[in-house]
Scaffold this active site. Structure first.
Site, PDB file in Angstrom:
ATOM      1  N   LYS A   1      -2.134  -1.522  -3.919  1.00 10.96           N
ATOM      2  CA  LYS A   1      -3.008  -0.351  -3.857  1.00 10.96           C
ATOM      3  C   LYS A   1      -2.182   0.921  -3.873  1.00 10.96           C
ATOM      4  O   LYS A   1      -1.192   0.984  -3.139  1.00 10.96           O
ATOM      5  CB  LYS A   1      -3.815  -0.447  -2.560  1.00 10.96           C
ATOM      6  CG  LYS A   1      -4.696   0.729  -2.275  1.00 10.96           C
ATOM      7  CD  LYS A   1      -5.234   0.608  -0.885  1.00 10.96           C
ATOM      8  CE  LYS A   1      -5.932   1.891  -0.530  1.00 10.96           C
ATOM      9  NZ  LYS A   1      -6.409   1.887   0.822  1.00 10.96           N
TER      10      LYS A   1
ATOM     11  N   LYS B   1       0.868  -1.175   0.000  1.00 12.96           N
ATOM     12  CA  LYS B   1       0.000   0.000   0.000  1.00 12.96           C
ATOM     13  C   LYS B   1       0.905   1.226   0.000  1.00 12.96           C
ATOM     14  O   LYS B   1       1.702   1.423   0.925  1.00 12.96           O
ATOM     15  CB  LYS B   1      -0.886  -0.009   1.241  1.00 12.96           C
ATOM     16  CG  LYS B   1      -1.759   1.229   1.357  1.00 12.96           C
ATOM     17  CD  LYS B   1      -2.705   1.126   2.524  1.00 12.96           C
ATOM     18  CE  LYS B   1      -3.517   2.393   2.683  1.00 12.96           C
ATOM     19  NZ  LYS B   1      -4.466   2.291   3.785  1.00 12.96           N
TER      20      LYS B   1
HETATM   21  C1  PBG Z   1      -7.361   3.237   5.523  1.00 10.11           C
HETATM   22  C2  PBG Z   1      -7.562   3.163   4.068  1.00 10.11           C
HETATM   23  C3  PBG Z   1      -7.370   4.146   3.108  1.00 10.11           C
HETATM   24  C4  PBG Z   1      -7.871   3.643   1.915  1.00 10.11           C
HETATM   25  C5  PBG Z   1      -8.305   2.352   2.169  1.00 10.11           C
HETATM   26  N1  PBG Z   1      -8.080   2.064   3.494  1.00 10.11           N
HETATM   27  C6  PBG Z   1      -6.920   5.557   3.211  1.00 10.11           C
HETATM   28  C7  PBG Z   1      -5.575   5.903   3.601  1.00 10.11           C
HETATM   29  O1  PBG Z   1      -4.674   5.083   3.765  1.00 10.11           O
HETATM   30  O2  PBG Z   1      -5.419   7.091   3.804  1.00 10.11           O
HETATM   31  C8  PBG Z   1      -7.945   4.374   0.615  1.00 10.11           C
HETATM   32  C9  PBG Z   1      -8.996   3.912  -0.331  1.00 10.11           C
HETATM   33  C10 PBG Z   1      -9.320   4.846  -1.433  1.00 10.11           C
HETATM   34  O3  PBG Z   1      -8.689   5.887  -1.637  1.00 10.11           O
HETATM   35  O4  PBG Z   1     -10.270   4.532  -2.157  1.00 10.11           O
HETATM   36  N2  PBG Z   1      -6.153   2.997   6.005  1.00 10.11           N
END
Ligand code: PBG
Length: 350
Positions: free
Chosen positions: A264, A211
């Site tokens: 992601k 991520k």
């Molecule tokens: C929470 C999380 C996030 C997303 C999914 N889980 C946001 C972040 O890390 O700030 C982002 C999903 C999206 O942008 O559609 N940790």
């Protein structure tokens, strides 16, 4: 002629015929031919729809930067989930917005929290739909970071215990899959152990393995009300420039017991999707995040691109790169389109 009996002038080095013997356009002439040789297929069952749930009833609040996306109460969420299931969407991914936030995010493991109640309702009403819960602290902490803060930094090891509590609460509610998205080191292993100890050995883990600290999460933070009050997430999410590190993250999560792994965002990281898939062979999800979704909508709204075509092209691209599962805010629209364009076999006149 070469040693392999191939004319090097008329054929490429690996024996592929050249023009005019090989005319790639021959197989593009009709829809029937194109369909016959299409290499990548996108099916509704491979799509996962993220949903945002909060307390109350009859609540449906639009997220301004994400057309068609809402924060809803459980009753309204069931309406959306039913519509998604009706067009064959494979699963939903739940995010919770608690009534109260505190420093350690205690709302995350409230068995009566919105996510927990939504899971129970979904598993009763729509048992065929896979229910995945996002496991993270950022929606539940008053400072908006994904774990406990100590000296202005997210404390990795102190956060693990909170993630375990949250995962167990989701498993108790009946989640099929828990999906830790916090990016703390070692969390998959401790969550797996805790689930097994509590008798949830059949609850799966989908880890957000790679991520990235992405600019494309902006609209989500409005939807989940999880914008960090200070600083950013670069101290725990990955540097967008790194690919070897993404592979190490994926391998480590697999070793700790992840059943599926995730990359992601998806669109700007298709090379990572491809590499993680080819090098691990593990079930892989890719998350087309809020910013990717919002960009396509914004351009389409201005008439600069065609919404449906851009949506389908972006999703097939993610599958083509190697993702088995595509998490997307387009899940319902894409599934409906796939169903309507599918013509079932017709009786053939003799
Ligand atoms: C929470 C999380 C996030 C997303 C999914 N889980 C946001 C972040 O890390 O700030 C982002 C999903 C999206 O942008 O559609 N940790």
């Amino acid at each position: 002629m070469t040693a392999f009996g191939v004319d090097p002038i008329r054929y490429t080095s690996y024996g592929m015929p050249r023009y005019p013997e090989y005319r790639p356009r021959r197989l593009r002439r009709t829809a029937a031919l194109r369909n016959l040789v299409r290499e990548t297929v996108l099916a509704p069952s491979q799509l996962v729809l993220p949903l945002f749930v909060r307390s109350g009833s009859g609540v449906r609040t639009a997220v301004s930067s994400m057309p068609g996306v809402f924060q809803t109460s459980v009753d309204e969420l069931l309406i959306d989930a039913r519509a998604a299931a009706a067009v064959g969407v494979g699963g939903v991914l739940l995010f919770g917005i608690p009534d109260h936030k505190d420093a350690e995010g205690s709302g995350a493991w409230d068995d009566e929290g919105p996510v927990q109640r939504a899971v129970r309702a979904l598993k009763t009403e729509l048992p065929q739909l896979v229910v995945i819960t996002d496991v993270c602290m950022c929606e539940y902490t008053d400072h908006g970071h994904c774990g406990i803060l100590r000296n202005g930094e997210v404390d990795n090891d102190a956060t693990l215990d909170l993630l375990v509590r949250e995962s167990l609460s989701h498993a108790r509610a009946g989640a099929d899959v828990v999906a830790p998205s916090d990016m703390m080191d070692g969390r998959v292993g401790v969550i797996r152990d805790a689930l097994d100890d509590a008798g949830f050995e059949n609850t799966s883990i989908l880890s957000y393995a790679a991520k990235f600290a992405s600019a494309f999460y902006g609209p989500f933070r409005e939807a989940a009300e999880s914008t960090p009050q200070s600083g950013d997430r670069r101290g725990y999410q990955m540097d967008v420039a790194n690919t070897n590190e993404a592979l190490r993250e994926a391998l480590q999560d697999i070793e700790e017991g992840a059943d599926m792994i995730m990359v992601k965002p998806a669109g700007p990281f298709l090379d990572i999707v491809s590499r993680v898939k080819t090098e691990t062979g593990y079930p892989l999800a890719a998350y087309q995040v809020s910013g990717e979704f919002a960009m396509i909508h914004a351009a389409a709204e201005r008439g600069w691109i065609d919404l449906e075509r851009a949506m389908m092209e972006s999703l097939i691209g993610i599958r083509r790169a190697g993702a088995d599962v595509v998490i997307t805010y387009f899940a319902r629209e894409a599934a409906a389109l796939l169903l309507s364009s599918y013509s079932p076999p017709q009786a053939v006149p003799r």
